[in-house]
Design a protein around this motif. Structure first.
Motif, PDB file in Angstrom:
ATOM      1  N   MET A   1      -0.015  15.585  -7.591  1.00 19.58           N
ATOM      2  CA  MET A   1       0.834  14.338  -7.366  1.00 19.58           C
ATOM      3  C   MET A   1      -0.042  13.011  -7.312  1.00 19.58           C
ATOM      4  N   LEU A   2      -0.034  12.847  -5.334  1.00 18.93           N
ATOM      5  CA  LEU A   2      -0.937  11.678  -4.476  1.00 18.93           C
ATOM      6  C   LEU A   2      -2.122  12.055  -4.703  1.00 18.93           C
ATOM      7  N   GLN A   3      -2.902  11.609  -5.128  1.00 25.86           N
ATOM      8  CA  GLN A   3      -4.594  11.026  -5.369  1.00 25.86           C
ATOM      9  C   GLN A   3      -5.260  10.340  -4.853  1.00 25.86           C
ATOM     10  N   LEU A   4      -5.563   9.721  -3.411  1.00 21.41           N
ATOM     11  CA  LEU A   4      -6.305   8.745  -2.904  1.00 21.41           C
ATOM     12  C   LEU A   4      -7.713   8.860  -2.682  1.00 21.41           C
ATOM     13  N   ASP A   5      -8.312   7.775  -3.784  1.00 22.81           N
ATOM     14  CA  ASP A   5      -9.937   7.546  -4.263  1.00 22.81           C
ATOM     15  C   ASP A   5     -10.203   6.420  -3.908  1.00 22.81           C
ATOM     16  N   ASN A   6     -11.548   7.438  -2.404  1.00 22.34           N
ATOM     17  CA  ASN A   6     -12.540   5.996  -1.914  1.00 22.34           C
ATOM     18  C   ASN A   6     -11.724   5.298  -1.656  1.00 22.34           C
ATOM     19  N   LEU A   7     -10.456   5.359  -1.018  1.00 24.14           N
ATOM     20  CA  LEU A   7      -9.289   3.510  -0.818  1.00 24.14           C
ATOM     21  C   LEU A   7      -9.705   3.443   0.775  1.00 24.14           C
ATOM     22  N   SER A   8     -10.082   2.019   0.555  1.00 15.91           N
ATOM     23  CA  SER A   8     -10.026   1.001   1.714  1.00 15.91           C
ATOM     24  C   SER A   8      -9.434  -0.269   2.240  1.00 15.91           C
ATOM     25  N   VAL A   9      -8.696   0.472   3.179  1.00 18.14           N
ATOM     26  CA  VAL A   9      -8.238  -1.233   3.805  1.00 18.14           C
ATOM     27  C   VAL A   9      -8.674  -2.893   4.739  1.00 18.14           C
ATOM     28  N   ARG A  10      -9.230  -3.471   4.120  1.00 17.54           N
ATOM     29  CA  ARG A  10      -9.735  -4.682   5.807  1.00 17.54           C
ATOM     30  C   ARG A  10      -8.556  -5.523   5.733  1.00 17.54           C
ATOM     31  N   PHE A  11      -8.060  -6.115   7.262  1.00 20.90           N
ATOM     32  CA  PHE A  11      -8.210  -7.207   7.675  1.00 20.90           C
ATOM     33  C   PHE A  11      -9.024  -7.846   8.169  1.00 20.90           C
ATOM     34  N   GLY A  12     -10.105  -8.962   7.534  1.00 27.06           N
ATOM     35  CA  GLY A  12     -10.995  -9.549   8.005  1.00 27.06           C
ATOM     36  C   GLY A  12     -12.455  -8.693   8.073  1.00 27.06           C
ATOM     37  N   GLY A  13     -12.579  -9.177   9.301  1.00 23.90           N
ATOM     38  CA  GLY A  13     -14.029  -8.389   8.771  1.00 23.90           C
ATOM     39  C   GLY A  13     -13.323  -6.828  10.280  1.00 23.90           C
ATOM     40  N   LEU A  14     -11.963  -6.344  10.454  1.00 21.40           N
ATOM     41  CA  LEU A  14     -11.681  -5.088  10.614  1.00 21.40           C
ATOM     42  C   LEU A  14     -11.621  -4.013   9.397  1.00 21.40           C
ATOM     43  N   THR A  15     -12.109  -3.078   9.746  1.00 26.53           N
ATOM     44  CA  THR A  15     -11.595  -1.899   8.248  1.00 26.53           C
ATOM     45  C   THR A  15     -10.586  -1.224   9.321  1.00 26.53           C
ATOM     46  N   ALA A  16      -9.829  -1.045   8.960  1.00 33.34           N
ATOM     47  CA  ALA A  16      -8.451  -0.082   9.108  1.00 33.34           C
ATOM     48  C   ALA A  16      -8.690   1.607   8.336  1.00 33.34           C
ATOM     49  N   VAL A  17      -8.436   1.408   7.648  1.00 28.50           N
ATOM     50  CA  VAL A  17      -9.174   2.542   6.279  1.00 28.50           C
ATOM     51  C   VAL A  17     -10.538   2.329   5.651  1.00 28.50           C
ATOM     52  N   ASP A  18     -10.555   3.554   5.829  1.00 31.94           N
ATOM     53  CA  ASP A  18     -12.450   3.486   5.215  1.00 31.94           C
ATOM     54  C   ASP A  18     -12.979   4.469   4.537  1.00 31.94           C
ATOM     55  N   GLY A  19     -12.875   4.039   3.129  1.00 29.50           N
ATOM     56  CA  GLY A  19     -13.163   5.269   1.688  1.00 29.50           C
ATOM     57  C   GLY A  19     -12.908   6.704   2.136  1.00 29.50           C
ATOM     58  N   VAL A  20     -11.467   6.462   1.758  1.00 26.60           N
ATOM     59  CA  VAL A  20     -10.521   7.745   2.217  1.00 26.60           C
ATOM     60  C   VAL A  20     -10.359   8.288   0.855  1.00 26.60           C
ATOM     61  N   THR A  21     -10.991   9.760   0.939  1.00 26.08           N
ATOM     62  CA  THR A  21     -10.072  10.530  -0.478  1.00 26.08           C
ATOM     63  C   THR A  21      -9.473  11.722  -0.365  1.00 26.08           C
ATOM     64  N   LEU A  22      -8.418  11.440  -0.774  1.00 22.37           N
ATOM     65  CA  LEU A  22      -6.926  12.834  -0.330  1.00 22.37           C
ATOM     66  C   LEU A  22      -6.246  12.698  -1.752  1.00 22.37           C
ATOM     67  N   SER A  23      -6.124  14.233  -1.657  1.00 18.83           N
ATOM     68  CA  SER A  23      -4.763  14.542  -2.640  1.00 18.83           C
ATOM     69  C   SER A  23      -3.541  15.505  -1.602  1.00 18.83           C
ATOM     70  N   VAL A  51       0.968  -2.824   2.991  1.00 18.61           N
ATOM     71  CA  VAL A  51      -0.511  -3.594   2.958  1.00 18.61           C
ATOM     72  C   VAL A  51      -0.986  -2.763   1.625  1.00 18.61           C
ATOM     73  N   ARG A  52      -2.192  -3.886   0.787  1.00 17.24           N
ATOM     74  CA  ARG A  52      -2.201  -4.122  -0.582  1.00 17.24           C
ATOM     75  C   ARG A  52      -3.769  -3.214   0.483  1.00 17.24           C
ATOM     76  N   PRO A  53      -4.251  -2.523  -0.939  1.00 18.41           N
ATOM     77  CA  PRO A  53      -5.824  -1.781  -0.346  1.00 18.41           C
ATOM     78  C   PRO A  53      -6.655  -2.612  -0.875  1.00 18.41           C
ATOM     79  N   THR A  54      -7.877  -2.865  -0.726  1.00 20.49           N
ATOM     80  CA  THR A  54      -9.456  -3.689  -0.518  1.00 20.49           C
ATOM     81  C   THR A  54     -10.152  -2.622  -1.087  1.00 20.49           C
ATOM     82  N   SER A  55      -9.384  -1.840  -1.577  1.00 22.38           N
ATOM     83  CA  SER A  55     -10.674  -1.036  -2.236  1.00 22.38           C
ATOM     84  C   SER A  55      -9.809  -0.189  -3.066  1.00 22.38           C
ATOM     85  N   GLY A  56     -10.794   0.910  -4.010  1.00 22.52           N
ATOM     86  CA  GLY A  56     -10.565   2.253  -4.662  1.00 22.52           C
ATOM     87  C   GLY A  56      -9.654   2.530  -5.347  1.00 22.52           C
ATOM     88  N   LYS A  57      -8.305   3.622  -5.052  1.00 22.21           N
ATOM     89  CA  LYS A  57      -7.230   3.959  -5.986  1.00 22.21           C
ATOM     90  C   LYS A  57      -6.422   4.740  -5.581  1.00 22.21           C
TER      91      LYS A  57
END
Length: 237
Positions: A1-23, A51-57
């Motif tokens: 159903m939900l699939q996260l692949d290498n998801l990252s969220v950055r706010f300036g120099g802060l990485t709040a979510v760092d490469g999370v992969t999860l189903s 919020v908009r992720p910086t990278s990943g899927k």
């Protein structure tokens, strides 16, 4: 159903979510834990579109959701609550559910709303002002009821048990167990109380500084040396 692949969220120099992969599937009840600032709520915000992720899927039932607006994600089947209850002011409890249902499904089903009100024990307060006439436990129940009104297949519950006394927390936890079965909905819940998570969830995911460091059964996860260190700052003897 939900699939996260290498998801990252950055706010300036802060990485709040760092490469999370999860189903997560509809059969799952997942506890999302971690120390304060670990990135749990930011992960929820990325999944729900706040919020908009910086990278990943991000994919839901195989459909790409990275650029989907919040209402589209709700219509696809993702519902969420917020840590601080956010009733719609000057509306009754029932009207709060009507607005949520129209937002999530594009239509109003009075019978479904009655079912949700009864399930969350809010039927006796249905015509009360949601912002001024509900106790904390009822406001928490309203958060869940609004999310259910969008007809979700995945519920993101952000510290929905926080602030409740022991009896209220136990009653609310039993409701969440019934909710999973009755509405055939997957659940991811952020909760700091390890005993509550262990009783409610069959699976636990741990974030630490934005990174996923453990994913497994409660017993295995809470014995994991990396998890213990993330909470205590010391190695497990």
């Amino acid at each position: 159903m939900l699939q996260l692949d290498n998801l990252s969220v950055r706010f300036g120099g802060l990485t709040a979510v760092d490469g999370v992969t999860l189903s997560v599937g509809t059969e799952d009840v997942v506890g999302l834990v971690g120390a304060n600032g670990a990135g749990k709520t930011t992960l929820f915000n990325a999944i729900s579109g706040l919020v908009r992720p910086t990278s990943g899927k991000i994919a839901f039932d195989g459909a790409d959701m990275m650029n989907a607006p919040m209402y589209k994600r709700a219509q696809m089947g993702i519902g969420r609550t917020f840590q601080i209850p956010q009733p719609m002011h000057e509306l009754t409890v029932r009207e709060n559910l009507i607005v949520a249902q129209r937002f999530g499904t594009g239509r109003v089903d009075p019978h479904k709303i009655d079912e949700i009100l009864a399930f969350t024990s809010l039927d006796g307060k249905a015509e009360r002002n949601a912002a001024t006439e509900l106790a904390l436990t009822e406001l928490k129940a309203l958060e869940v009821a609004k999310a259910l009104a969008t007809n979700p297949r995945l519920l993101l519950l952000d510290e929905v048990l926080a602030g409740l006394e022991t009896t209220g927390k136990r009653r609310f936890m039993n409701m969440l167990k019934d909710l999973h079965e009755k509405f055939s909905v997957g659940i991811v819940i952020i909760e700091h109380d390890i005993e509550t998570i262990s009783n409610l969830c069959r699976r636990v995911v741990v974030l630490n500084f934005g990174q996923l460091i453990a994913d497994g059964t409660p017993d295995a996860v809470f014995r994991d040396p990396a998890v213990i260190k993330s909470y205590t700052g010391t190695e497990h003897a």
